[in-house]
Design a protein around this motif. Structure first.
Motif, PDB file in Angstrom:
ATOM      1  N   LYS B 236      49.422  -7.100 -48.046  1.00  0.00           N
ATOM      2  CA  LYS B 236      48.829  -7.005 -46.711  1.00  0.00           C
ATOM      3  C   LYS B 236      49.892  -6.619 -45.681  1.00  0.00           C
ATOM      4  O   LYS B 236      49.644  -5.815 -44.790  1.00  0.00           O
ATOM      5  CB  LYS B 236      48.188  -8.341 -46.324  1.00  0.00           C
ATOM      6  CG  LYS B 236      46.908  -8.626 -47.086  1.00  0.00           C
ATOM      7  CD  LYS B 236      46.395 -10.017 -46.772  1.00  0.00           C
ATOM      8  CE  LYS B 236      45.320 -10.432 -47.775  1.00  0.00           C
ATOM      9  NZ  LYS B 236      45.035 -11.868 -47.691  1.00  0.00           N
ATOM     10  N   ALA B 237      51.105  -7.208 -45.843  1.00  0.00           N
ATOM     11  CA  ALA B 237      52.172  -6.900 -44.885  1.00  0.00           C
ATOM     12  C   ALA B 237      52.555  -5.430 -44.949  1.00  0.00           C
ATOM     13  O   ALA B 237      52.816  -4.796 -43.917  1.00  0.00           O
ATOM     14  CB  ALA B 237      53.386  -7.784 -45.170  1.00  0.00           C
ATOM     15  N   GLN B 240      49.878  -3.603 -43.223  1.00  0.00           N
ATOM     16  CA  GLN B 240      49.913  -3.956 -41.799  1.00  0.00           C
ATOM     17  C   GLN B 240      51.047  -3.222 -41.075  1.00  0.00           C
ATOM     18  O   GLN B 240      50.885  -2.809 -39.932  1.00  0.00           O
ATOM     19  CB  GLN B 240      50.109  -5.481 -41.651  1.00  0.00           C
ATOM     20  CG  GLN B 240      49.909  -5.989 -40.235  1.00  0.00           C
ATOM     21  CD  GLN B 240      48.454  -5.881 -39.780  1.00  0.00           C
ATOM     22  OE1 GLN B 240      47.553  -6.341 -40.463  1.00  0.00           O
ATOM     23  NE2 GLN B 240      48.222  -5.234 -38.638  1.00  0.00           N
ATOM     24  N   VAL B 243      49.770   0.112 -40.164  1.00  0.00           N
ATOM     25  CA  VAL B 243      48.742  -0.030 -39.126  1.00  0.00           C
ATOM     26  C   VAL B 243      49.403  -0.333 -37.779  1.00  0.00           C
ATOM     27  O   VAL B 243      49.058   0.262 -36.751  1.00  0.00           O
ATOM     28  CB  VAL B 243      47.743  -1.135 -39.515  1.00  0.00           C
ATOM     29  CG1 VAL B 243      46.792  -1.431 -38.365  1.00  0.00           C
ATOM     30  CG2 VAL B 243      46.961  -0.737 -40.762  1.00  0.00           C
ATOM     31  N   ASP B 244      50.403  -1.239 -37.782  1.00  0.00           N
ATOM     32  CA  ASP B 244      51.096  -1.594 -36.549  1.00  0.00           C
ATOM     33  C   ASP B 244      51.798  -0.384 -35.941  1.00  0.00           C
ATOM     34  O   ASP B 244      51.778  -0.191 -34.722  1.00  0.00           O
ATOM     35  CB  ASP B 244      52.136  -2.701 -36.810  1.00  0.00           C
ATOM     36  CG  ASP B 244      51.466  -4.051 -37.047  1.00  0.00           C
ATOM     37  OD1 ASP B 244      50.254  -4.150 -36.781  1.00  0.00           O
ATOM     38  OD2 ASP B 244      52.152  -4.981 -37.514  1.00  0.00           O
ATOM     39  N   ASP B 247      48.999   1.719 -34.464  1.00  0.00           N
ATOM     40  CA  ASP B 247      48.360   1.061 -33.313  1.00  0.00           C
ATOM     41  C   ASP B 247      49.315   0.967 -32.126  1.00  0.00           C
ATOM     42  O   ASP B 247      48.899   1.043 -30.972  1.00  0.00           O
ATOM     43  CB  ASP B 247      47.878  -0.346 -33.696  1.00  0.00           C
ATOM     44  CG  ASP B 247      46.642  -0.289 -34.576  1.00  0.00           C
ATOM     45  OD1 ASP B 247      46.106   0.828 -34.730  1.00  0.00           O
ATOM     46  OD2 ASP B 247      46.230  -1.336 -35.117  1.00  0.00           O
ATOM     47  N   ALA B 400      42.127   1.370 -43.359  1.00  0.00           N
ATOM     48  CA  ALA B 400      42.817   0.417 -42.480  1.00  0.00           C
ATOM     49  C   ALA B 400      43.437   1.118 -41.280  1.00  0.00           C
ATOM     50  O   ALA B 400      43.350   0.630 -40.151  1.00  0.00           O
ATOM     51  CB  ALA B 400      43.886  -0.334 -43.263  1.00  0.00           C
ATOM     52  N   SER B 406      39.396  -3.970 -41.764  1.00  0.00           N
ATOM     53  CA  SER B 406      40.583  -4.752 -41.444  1.00  0.00           C
ATOM     54  C   SER B 406      41.530  -4.667 -42.634  1.00  0.00           C
ATOM     55  O   SER B 406      41.115  -4.320 -43.744  1.00  0.00           O
ATOM     56  CB  SER B 406      40.195  -6.201 -41.192  1.00  0.00           C
ATOM     57  OG  SER B 406      39.815  -6.800 -42.407  1.00  0.00           O
ATOM     58  N   VAL B 407      42.788  -4.976 -42.394  1.00  0.00           N
ATOM     59  CA  VAL B 407      43.769  -4.908 -43.475  1.00  0.00           C
ATOM     60  C   VAL B 407      43.353  -5.820 -44.634  1.00  0.00           C
ATOM     61  O   VAL B 407      43.387  -5.419 -45.808  1.00  0.00           O
ATOM     62  CB  VAL B 407      45.174  -5.294 -42.945  1.00  0.00           C
ATOM     63  CG1 VAL B 407      46.125  -5.567 -44.097  1.00  0.00           C
ATOM     64  CG2 VAL B 407      45.724  -4.180 -42.062  1.00  0.00           C
ATOM     65  N   ASP B 408      42.902  -7.036 -44.315  1.00  0.00           N
ATOM     66  CA  ASP B 408      42.516  -7.979 -45.369  1.00  0.00           C
ATOM     67  C   ASP B 408      41.403  -7.422 -46.240  1.00  0.00           C
ATOM     68  O   ASP B 408      41.459  -7.492 -47.466  1.00  0.00           O
ATOM     69  CB  ASP B 408      42.062  -9.309 -44.747  1.00  0.00           C
ATOM     70  CG  ASP B 408      43.243 -10.091 -44.170  1.00  0.00           C
ATOM     71  OD1 ASP B 408      44.371  -9.538 -44.227  1.00  0.00           O
ATOM     72  OD2 ASP B 408      43.034 -11.201 -43.674  1.00  0.00           O
TER      73      ASP B 408
END
Lengths: 314, 424
Positions: B236-237, B240, B243-244, B247, B400, B406-408
């Motif tokens: 997930k990290a 993420q 994605v971060d 975003d 994602a 969502s990432v999850d």
């Protein structure tokens, strides 16, 4: 197996009215032989071979060893119940309808324009064909960059016209990616529609328009009452051909989005390609290909019927 | 007009008859598969032999191969090599068609993640015995070597390697006194610091093809997780992080449609301050932007350092009649002196561990970073279902990053698809 044969060769075509005529016509068949052999080898055989593959479990392990077990309609069941297939089918329908409506309308409008004589008509018509002549990879790549979110000209245009506040990533947003590919396909298809509709317009005798104008018809009335009814058979043929061309479009979409984002533009041909050539699920891919051919064959038969009907009525 | 209609009907009748015949023919039992060639059956090496060779090399890669083959044919006059270059996108399809039609070359250069699929398909020859008597395994990096294996058997030998590193434009980093990021936190900070209104801090490829997977997998591996444990804190990290970056505005969402070539385009045009890319861009950058002041660094580290192993292998086709001659050619190419000349001309990195210690690769400031990164580069050794696994990763990334999932959820969905596809 029998239902497959019925599907390929409608029984009506096998039955003969009289037996004696067949021998007498043998000589005529010989003239057909080269074309027939060509068609059998390059079109009929691949389709049948694909049909056969679609009922065997052909995958990585069984592709070369020829040990694929017969699985009947299992591949079809698997493919049809795959949500990705349903999504692909739906997208193909949107893609086809979206493309056809605009290609046809704009193509028709341009055909009407080029049906009049004005200076530069020939040159402009030749230029119009450019979209049709360019290799699809070239036009698709150009559209990919035009729709780009960072430096695309579409964003620039819309922003300078005040239609857009912030740049959009057209081909990356799930809601607009398909529209982007449809726009590209419309551009490619307009010349095709125009060039097929133009001879239809030219074949309408001027005397009809003259008679209409003597009766006091306005230009709109003569378009509605003279042009449209006389163009109907041609228009239908163009639309049916357009459907066949559009439903199987692969390259434009593949170059522009590869079927993405996620699967927002994975139209049926891309889905089939993925199954067979990316995932090596040849049996499933063959079944999906048959399902892709099905609507095309129905439309093709419709087109044949229509053109035959047209010929015998003229 | 009437006549026309009649002849069409006759034509269709003819077609119908022919169709029936063809249908019966296609129902006939398929021919038995060709027996695989035995080493003993192959022609002795003093007989004139023509070896057919397929690859997808162009430009400097192709020139390097041609040079090498000319040299080989000088040394072994009895051997003729016929090289055919097939576009990268078509090679897999061509191999499948050739395999079905029984028309394959003797030797193929193949992208290493595809190697096990074609081994499983039975396209490549099992050369385990030849490899064992050759006895060179210990000279190769583990990753490239593993990519030639399928179910513990050897189906070829490595040809060259590549991996991904971090590239940065010094014109943007030096004024700010920025050093290449060592870990993920720094990676995010540096990406943010380098972002300007008309420039992104970092670009990577998230395109829906193997290239997207290729660029993301190293970040998964850096967390210590792998595809079997994708649905984990580490997995997930890793997602993420991307994605971060998007975003936060430090990386363009355009990456979802950018190949690694497009990523390089953004970098060359100053639209991005950093990029993740491979060594094949070195000659391109030197030619397209000779004045550009760029440098490379190893990828940032999270729990551990990682990169992805790319590159090609050579394989012998199972149906070859010239197994001995093909094997001789393959091993001759791996002799350090021949291999070195080829890799230098082609601008490629060695898979050969001893050769990587040569000063050609250790003294060049850019190449030495690649060789260092290569030490932690992992192969995509996920068995014959890898293409479908890769597709699931691409869809996960795109869902994602574009905000559809969502990432999850994206990670959990991908895990559900991938787990049954992984080799048992």
């Amino acid at each position: 197996m029998t239902e497959a044969r019925d599907h390929v060769v409608p029984r009506r075509l096998i039955e003969k009215p009289a037996g004696g005529a067949r021998l007498r016509n043998l000589g005529q068949y010989l003239f057909l032989a080269p074309a027939l052999v060509f068609m059998l080898l390059t079109m009929v055989y691949p389709v049948l071979s694909n049909l056969r593959m679609s009922v065997y479990d052909v995958n990585v392990a069984t592709f070369l060893s020829n040990s694929a077990p017969f699985v009947g309609l299992d591949n079809y069941v698997k493919v049809v119940s795959d949500p990705a297939f349903q999504n692909a089918f739906r997208l193909s329908v949107y893609f086809t309808i979206g493309s056809l409506v605009f290609q046809f309308t704009i193509g028709f409008a341009l055909a009407l324009l080029f049906n009049r004589s004005f200076p530069g008509n020939g040159l402009l018509r030749a230029l119009m064909l450019l979209g049709w002549m360019l290799p699809t990879v070239v036009s698709a790549s150009i559209f990919r960059w035009m729709f780009d979110g960072g430096n695309g000209i579409i964003n620039f245009l819309f922003e300078s016209l005040g239609l857009l506040d912030a740049p959009r990533h057209w081909l990356i947003e799930p809601n607009t990616a398909l529209i982007g590919t449809i726009v590209a396909n419309i551009w490619v298809g307009i010349p095709f529609n125009m060039i097929l509709l133009l001879p239809g317009l030219q074949s309408i005798p001027d005397s009809l328009y003259e008679a209409a104008s003597i009766d006091g018809a306005t230009p709109w009335q003569s378009f509605r009452r003279v042009t449209l009814p006389l163009m109907r058979p041609v228009a239908l043929s163009v639309l049916l051909l357009g459907f066949i061309y559009t439903f199987k479009v692969f390259d434009i979409v593949y170059v522009m989005t590869r079927g993405g984002p996620v699967n927002a533009t994975t139209v049926l041909p891309i889905y089939v390609y993925q199954l067979a050539f990316n995932f090596f699920r040849f049996g499933d891919g063959a079944a999906a290909a048959v399902l892709l051919l099905l609507p095309l064959s129905i439309v093709a038969v419709g087109y044949l019927w229509l053109s035959q009907h047209e010929e015998s009525s003229s | 007009m009437k006549n026309n209609a009649v002849s069409r009907r006759k034509f269709l009748e003819g077609l119908a008859l022919g169709t029936g015949v063809m249908f019966l023919a296609s129902c006939a039992p398929p021919p038995a598969p060709a027996a695989p060639a035995e080493a003993g059956d192959a022609a002795p090496s003093d007989q004139p032999v023509t070896l057919a060779w397929w690859d997808y090399m162009t430009a400097s890669n192709a020139a390097a191969l041609d040079t090498q083959m000319a040299k080989y044919m000088d040394e072994f006059p009895a051997i003729t090599i016929e090289r055919t270059s097939i576009p990268f996108a078509d090679l897999k399809q061509k191999l499948l068609q050739g395999a079905a039609a029984g028309q394959l070359p003797d030797v193929v250069i193949i992208d290493n993640p595809d190697h096990s699929s074609f081994s499983a398909l039975g396209v490549f020859a099992d050369v385990t015995d030849l490899v064992q008597s050759w006895g060179q395994e210990s000279n190769y990096f583990e990753g490239p070597w593993a990519s030639t294996l399928y179910q513990g058997k050897n189906y070829g030998i490595p040809d060259n390697s590549n991996c991904l590193v971090l590239w940065y434009n010094k014109a943007f980093t030096e004024p700010l006194g920025i050093q290449p990021p060592a870990d993920w936190d720094q990676f995010k900070e540096v990406s943010a610091a380098l972002t300007e209104e008309d420039r992104f801090g970092i670009v990577m490829s998230g395109v829906k093809s193997e290239e997207g997977t290729f660029q993301w997998l190293p970040f998964l591996w850096m967390t210590g997780e792998d595809l079997a444990t994708l649905d984990s804190d580490g997995g997930k990290a890793a997602l993420q992080l991307w994605v971060d970056l998007v975003d936060g505005g430090y990386m363009s969402p355009g990456i979802l449609n950018w190949t690694q070539g497009d990523v390089k385009g953004q970098f060359v045009n100053g639209l991005a301050a950093m990029m993740v890319n491979g060594p094949w861009q070195i000659p391109v950058l030197r030619e397209e932007a000779p004045d550009m002041d760029w440098d490379v660094a190893t990828l940032p580290v999270e729990k551990q350092g990682a990169s992805i192993l790319g590159g090609e292998n050579t394989a012998i086709v199972n149906s070859t009649q010239n197994l001995d001659a093909a094997w001789t050619l393959l091993t001759w190419r791996q002799e350090p002196e021949n291999l070195k000349a080829y890799l230098i001309e082609a601008g490629k990195l060695p898979s050969h561990a001893e050769l990587a210690k040569d000063e050609t690769w250790t003294s060049d400031p850019a190449l030495s970073v690649f060789v260092e990164q290569l030490q932690v580069a992992k192969p995509r050794a996920y068995g014959p279902n890898y293409p479908e696994i890769s597709n699931a990763i691409q869809e996960m990334m795109q869902a994602a990053i574009s905000g559809q999932k969502s990432v999850d959820v994206a990670v959990a969905d991908a895990q559900a698809i991938i787990t049954p596809l992984l080799p048992a």
